[in-house]
Design a protein around this motif. Sequence first.
Motif, PDB file in Angstrom:
ATOM      1  N   ILE A   1       0.849  -1.206   0.000  1.00 10.00           N
ATOM      2  CA  ILE A   1       0.000   0.000   0.000  1.00 10.00           C
ATOM      3  C   ILE A   1       0.879   1.249   0.000  1.00 10.00           C
ATOM      4  N   ARG A   2       1.944   1.233   0.812  1.00 11.81           N
ATOM      5  CA  ARG A   2       2.866   2.372   0.856  1.00 11.81           C
ATOM      6  C   ARG A   2       3.526   2.595  -0.507  1.00 11.81           C
ATOM      7  N   ILE A   3       3.950   1.505  -1.140  1.00 11.90           N
ATOM      8  CA  ILE A   3       4.617   1.594  -2.447  1.00 11.90           C
ATOM      9  C   ILE A   3       3.654   2.124  -3.509  1.00 11.90           C
ATOM     10  N   ARG A   4       2.408   1.659  -3.474  1.00 14.06           N
ATOM     11  CA  ARG A   4       1.431   2.091  -4.482  1.00 14.06           C
ATOM     12  C   ARG A   4       1.115   3.579  -4.402  1.00 14.06           C
ATOM     13  N   LYS A   5       1.369   4.199  -3.249  1.00  9.63           N
ATOM     14  CA  LYS A   5       1.142   5.637  -3.086  1.00  9.63           C
ATOM     15  C   LYS A   5       2.249   6.463  -3.737  1.00  9.63           C
ATOM     16  N   GLN A   6       3.399   5.834  -3.984  1.00 13.49           N
ATOM     17  CA  GLN A   6       4.558   6.553  -4.515  1.00 13.49           C
ATOM     18  C   GLN A   6       4.493   6.657  -6.038  1.00 13.49           C
ATOM     19  N   GLU A   7       5.278   7.568  -6.546  1.00 16.96           N
ATOM     20  CA  GLU A   7       5.425   7.719  -7.994  1.00 16.96           C
ATOM     21  C   GLU A   7       6.242   6.538  -8.518  1.00 16.96           C
ATOM     22  N   PRO A   8       5.895   6.014  -9.711  1.00 15.63           N
ATOM     23  CA  PRO A   8       6.641   4.871 -10.269  1.00 15.63           C
ATOM     24  C   PRO A   8       8.145   5.117 -10.372  1.00 15.63           C
ATOM     25  N   ALA A   9       8.550   6.318 -10.735  1.00 16.33           N
ATOM     26  CA  ALA A   9       9.985   6.616 -10.857  1.00 16.33           C
ATOM     27  C   ALA A   9      10.672   6.524  -9.493  1.00 16.33           C
ATOM     28  N   ASP A  10       9.999   6.976  -8.443  1.00 19.15           N
ATOM     29  CA  ASP A  10      10.574   6.896  -7.098  1.00 19.15           C
ATOM     30  C   ASP A  10      10.698   5.437  -6.653  1.00 19.15           C
ATOM     31  N   VAL A  11       9.700   4.624  -6.978  1.00 24.61           N
ATOM     32  CA  VAL A  11       9.735   3.203  -6.626  1.00 24.61           C
ATOM     33  C   VAL A  11      10.893   2.521  -7.346  1.00 24.61           C
ATOM     34  N   GLU A  12      11.039   2.821  -8.631  1.00 27.54           N
ATOM     35  CA  GLU A  12      12.117   2.215  -9.417  1.00 27.54           C
ATOM     36  C   GLU A  12      13.482   2.618  -8.862  1.00 27.54           C
ATOM     37  N   GLU A  13      13.644   3.886  -8.527  1.00 23.20           N
ATOM     38  CA  GLU A  13      14.916   4.359  -7.974  1.00 23.20           C
ATOM     39  C   GLU A  13      15.212   3.654  -6.647  1.00 23.20           C
ATOM     40  N   HIS A  14      14.206   3.540  -5.805  1.00 24.48           N
ATOM     41  CA  HIS A  14      14.372   2.863  -4.512  1.00 24.48           C
ATOM     42  C   HIS A  14      14.776   1.398  -4.706  1.00 24.48           C
ATOM     43  N   GLU A  15      14.093   0.706  -5.608  1.00 26.06           N
ATOM     44  CA  GLU A  15      14.396  -0.704  -5.861  1.00 26.06           C
ATOM     45  C   GLU A  15      15.793  -0.880  -6.450  1.00 26.06           C
ATOM     46  N   THR A  16      16.207   0.036  -7.316  1.00 26.04           N
ATOM     47  CA  THR A  16      17.543  -0.018  -7.902  1.00 26.04           C
ATOM     48  C   THR A  16      18.609   0.143  -6.822  1.00 26.04           C
ATOM     49  N   LEU A  17      18.407   1.121  -5.944  1.00 24.44           N
ATOM     50  CA  LEU A  17      19.368   1.326  -4.855  1.00 24.44           C
ATOM     51  C   LEU A  17      19.374   0.150  -3.889  1.00 24.44           C
ATOM     52  N   LEU A  18      18.214  -0.388  -3.601  1.00 26.80           N
ATOM     53  CA  LEU A  18      18.126  -1.546  -2.715  1.00 26.80           C
ATOM     54  C   LEU A  18      18.890  -2.728  -3.308  1.00 26.80           C
ATOM     55  N   ASP A  19      18.710  -2.964  -4.598  1.00 27.60           N
ATOM     56  CA  ASP A  19      19.421  -4.046  -5.278  1.00 27.60           C
ATOM     57  C   ASP A  19      20.930  -3.802  -5.258  1.00 27.60           C
ATOM     58  N   LEU A  20      21.334  -2.572  -5.525  1.00 29.56           N
ATOM     59  CA  LEU A  20      22.748  -2.210  -5.514  1.00 29.56           C
ATOM     60  C   LEU A  20      23.356  -2.452  -4.132  1.00 29.56           C
ATOM     61  N   TYR A  21      22.686  -2.006  -3.088  1.00 31.21           N
ATOM     62  CA  TYR A  21      23.182  -2.183  -1.723  1.00 31.21           C
ATOM     63  C   TYR A  21      23.238  -3.663  -1.357  1.00 31.21           C
ATOM     64  N   ARG A  22      22.241  -4.420  -1.757  1.00 34.78           N
ATOM     65  CA  ARG A  22      22.252  -5.871  -1.478  1.00 34.78           C
ATOM     66  C   ARG A  22      23.451  -6.546  -2.130  1.00 34.78           C
ATOM     67  N   ARG A  23      23.695  -6.215  -3.393  1.00 38.45           N
ATOM     68  CA  ARG A  23      24.843  -6.798  -4.106  1.00 38.45           C
ATOM     69  C   ARG A  23      26.155  -6.385  -3.456  1.00 38.45           C
ATOM     70  N   ALA A  24      26.235  -5.136  -3.003  1.00 39.29           N
ATOM     71  CA  ALA A  24      27.447  -4.657  -2.345  1.00 39.29           C
ATOM     72  C   ALA A  24      27.714  -5.417  -1.044  1.00 39.29           C
TER      73      ALA A  24
END
Length: 89
Positions: A63-86
Amino acid sequence: MSQTAAKQDDTEVGGIAADRLRSIIERVERLEEEKKALSSDIKDIMAEAKSAGFDVKVIREIIRIRKQEPADVEEHETLLDLYRRALGM
């Protein structure tokens, strides 16, 4: 005190429009009651979801994610993936 003076005292006190102030306060109070009722309804729905086997924490996150703008969600997921890989996750 004349009737006109009494009416003026009722509607304006110390430069404050008492009737307008009372109206605003009553409207906020009504909305607070509606908010309380809605909060109770949401709690009931989450209990229903939990009893159906859904993870309520994940539902709240979606529900929290659906309230956000798609670009913000994508940026967050990209950073999360980057941090996980790191971190080798």
